[in-house]
Design an enzyme around this catalytic site. Structure first.
Site, PDB file in Angstrom:
ATOM      1  N   ASP A  36     -10.174 -31.867  -6.236  1.00 66.69           N
ATOM      2  CA  ASP A  36      -8.758 -31.500  -6.296  1.00 66.69           C
ATOM      3  C   ASP A  36      -8.362 -31.041  -7.701  1.00 66.69           C
ATOM      4  O   ASP A  36      -7.213 -30.655  -7.922  1.00 66.69           O
ATOM      5  CB  ASP A  36      -7.876 -32.693  -5.898  1.00 66.69           C
ATOM      6  N   ASP A 294       9.711  14.433  -3.268  1.00 57.27           N
ATOM      7  CA  ASP A 294       8.602  13.497  -3.102  1.00 57.27           C
ATOM      8  C   ASP A 294       9.002  12.327  -2.223  1.00 57.27           C
ATOM      9  O   ASP A 294       8.269  11.933  -1.317  1.00 57.27           O
ATOM     10  CB  ASP A 294       8.133  12.968  -4.465  1.00 57.27           C
ATOM     11  N   GLY A 429      -1.272  12.958  -0.162  1.00 58.08           N
ATOM     12  CA  GLY A 429      -2.089  14.129   0.107  1.00 58.08           C
ATOM     13  C   GLY A 429      -3.021  13.899   1.280  1.00 58.08           C
ATOM     14  O   GLY A 429      -2.750  13.117   2.183  1.00 58.08           O
ATOM     15  N   MET A 430      -4.135  14.562   1.252  1.00 56.57           N
ATOM     16  CA  MET A 430      -5.113  14.448   2.337  1.00 56.57           C
ATOM     17  C   MET A 430      -6.498  14.300   1.727  1.00 56.57           C
ATOM     18  O   MET A 430      -7.446  15.036   2.046  1.00 56.57           O
ATOM     19  CB  MET A 430      -5.041  15.683   3.236  1.00 56.57           C
TER      20      MET A 430
END
Length: 508
Positions: A36, A294, A429-430
């Site tokens: 503990d 954006d 984005g991609m």
């Protein structure tokens, strides 16, 4: 009893130790077995502090079980008092040592006779409360102890400071971005012409607790720590407290206007409207960003939010109200604060989930397939498995939540940090798609396991190959829809033909 490998809030003794060790010259002694005693390791690994007072463990071992631990505990308290000369020693058991049902209050009274400093037993039920509740209770207990002690000596301060002043309650060690939030709050108070009377417990001296009533009001930025203390001070001294978390443009302005109201009600004459307008327009970029192209590209995107009450409620409101993002569901692991949380997020999300079961949370994420997750470190792992980005907005704390750079979540600078966190958490984005089109190095394997055991499906070689041809940013959704299609029809192995059929049937 349920065995879990992840807990959103730790056991009660961690909360007590967090509060005790946040104060200056306060030592904590933990009555516990080996196993503990991980607090020192956790704090040294995570908090990046130059120095801190380590916790002493009074070890429960086989000798203690045979003879009892009274002498050992008392000796450890007296020894620590003589060696370190602390102002206060806080003794706490753990869930494990509480099983012994020893009279620790009697141990404390015996040790107090031989100790020069104060000795206090943490008054916490370790079976019924978690880390956050125990921390709140321990802070209240320590404040009450020294207020009553000062009263008996006739040494308590009751005259208010000449200028408006505030006690900031709830900043502690191992708190989520607490150090940077504290810096931002101090800057905010300075801008408003408000003196900071005390900041507790982090860096505070117990000898100064008698000065708490000198402040004009108390500010509690986090519901999880400080509410009991603020309510106690209001009851005893009529001190108003403000529990509006200044997170996001709207709530920061609302908090400042409440401060204005509280100060003027006590004879002040302040007007912060011009300050709010200037900060909103010129300092916080969030208001401008929310109107930019954006941010408009994020409008209507789906998100889920999960964390402690304070942060999950605040982020839900920011996403929905300030950034136009659709919060499908919002949840918290603070089950004891369910009523407040539901009231706060009402109207800002479609569904509310109150649970501390990470499996339930993971399945809820998989069910709605959001564009982004805002949660804890556990939800970050969930997001990795589901190929969904995640912004971490709440404890449990991780070394990443103690950044070297300045990253507050509160105040107007905090709004800038939050906008960045939210915007960058969405897949921008991609990237995956472009990598695949132009022969990039995206070699990640298809995840074939869902969040629950009942989502396991077998994929044939040609089925896997066909799935790998699908752009990464939609691959996870296609996989889950195809598996649902197959499961509904009792299909055990998913081939390319099954994938084609699923796409025709459900538009996967």
């Amino acid at each position: 009893m349920k065995l879990a490998y992840w807990m959103y809030a730790g056991p009660a003794h961690i909360g007590t130790l967090r509060v005790a060790t946040s104060f200056k010259n306060v030592h904590a002694i933990m009555h516990a077995p080996i196993g503990d005693d991980y607090f020192n390791v956790m704090r040294s690994m995570l908090s990046r502090e130059k120095d801190f007072t380590p916790v002493t463990t009074s070890v429960v071992d086989r000798h203690v079980l045979a003879r009892g631990s009274q002498e050992k505990v008392v000796d450890n308290i007296v020894r620590k008092d003589a060696e370190e000369h602390p102002d206060l020693i806080v003794l706490t058991p753990t869930c494990t040592s509480s099983i012994l049902q020893e009279d620790l209050e009697n141990f404390v009274q015996r040790a107090q006779i031989e100790s020069k400093g104060d000795v206090l037993l943490a008054d916490v039920n370790h079976y019924r409360v978690n880390e956050l509740q125990a921390a709140d209770r321990t802070l209240h207990q320590i404040i009450q102890f020294y207020i009553e002690k000062a009263r008996k000596k006739g040494d308590i301060a009751t005259t208010k400071t000449e200028k408006p002043s505030v006690n900031i309650i709830g900043i502690s060690t191992l708190g989520f971005h607490n150090n940077h939030d504290c810096t931002e709050l101090k800057r905010l108070m300075a801008d408003l012409g408000i003196e900071v009377n005390e900041i507790i417990p982090e860096g505070a001296s117990v000898h100064n607790l008698k000065n708490l009533p000198k402040a004009w009001f108390n500010l509690v930025p986090y519901r999880e720590l400080g509410m009991m203390a603020a309510e106690y001070l209001e009851q005893e001294f009529g001190m108003p407290y403000i529990d509006i978390t200044p997170m996001g443009v709207v709530e920061t302005a609302r908090c400042i206007r409440k401060i204005q109201q509280v100060i003027n009600a006590q004879g002040g004459a302040v007007d912060y409207d011009a300050y709010i307008e200037n900060q909103t327009i010129n300092i916080s970029q969030a208001a401008w960003f929310s109107r930019s192209i954006d941010c408009q590209n994020l409008t209507g995107k789906k998100a889920v939010v999960y964390g402690d009450s304070t942060h999950a409620a605040a982020i839900t409101k920011i996403l929905s109200r300030e950034m136009g993002i659709h919060v499908v569901w919002a949840g918290t692991f603070c089950k004891y604060d369910e009523e407040w949380f539901r009231e706060q997020v009402s109207g800002y999300c479609d569904e509310v989930i109150i649970t501390d079961d990470h499996g339930v949370v993971g399945d809820a994420v998989a069910r709605v397939e959001p564009s982004a997750i805002f949660g804890t470190q556990m939800e970050r792992h969930v997001g990795k498995r589901l190929d969904i980005p995640c912004g971490v907005i709440s404890s449990p704390i991780h070394v990443q939540n103690f950044p070297i750079g300045y990253k507050p979540f509160l105040g107007y600078e905090g709004t800038n940090q939050l906008v960045d966190l939210i915007y960058n958490s969405f897949t921008l984005g991609m990237e995956d798609h472009l990598l695949e089109i132009f022969g990039g190095h995206d070699t990640k394997e298809v995840i074939t396991r869902g969040m629950s055991a009942d989502s396991d499906m077998n994929w044939s070689k040609d089925g896997t190959a066909e799935l790998n041809k699908i752009p990464g940013f939609v691959r996870g959704k296609v996989k889950r829809n195809t598996e649902k299609f197959a499961r509904d029809r009792g299909i055990e192995v998913i081939t390319a033909e099954v994938l084609y059929a699923a796409k025709e049937a459900v538009g996967a």
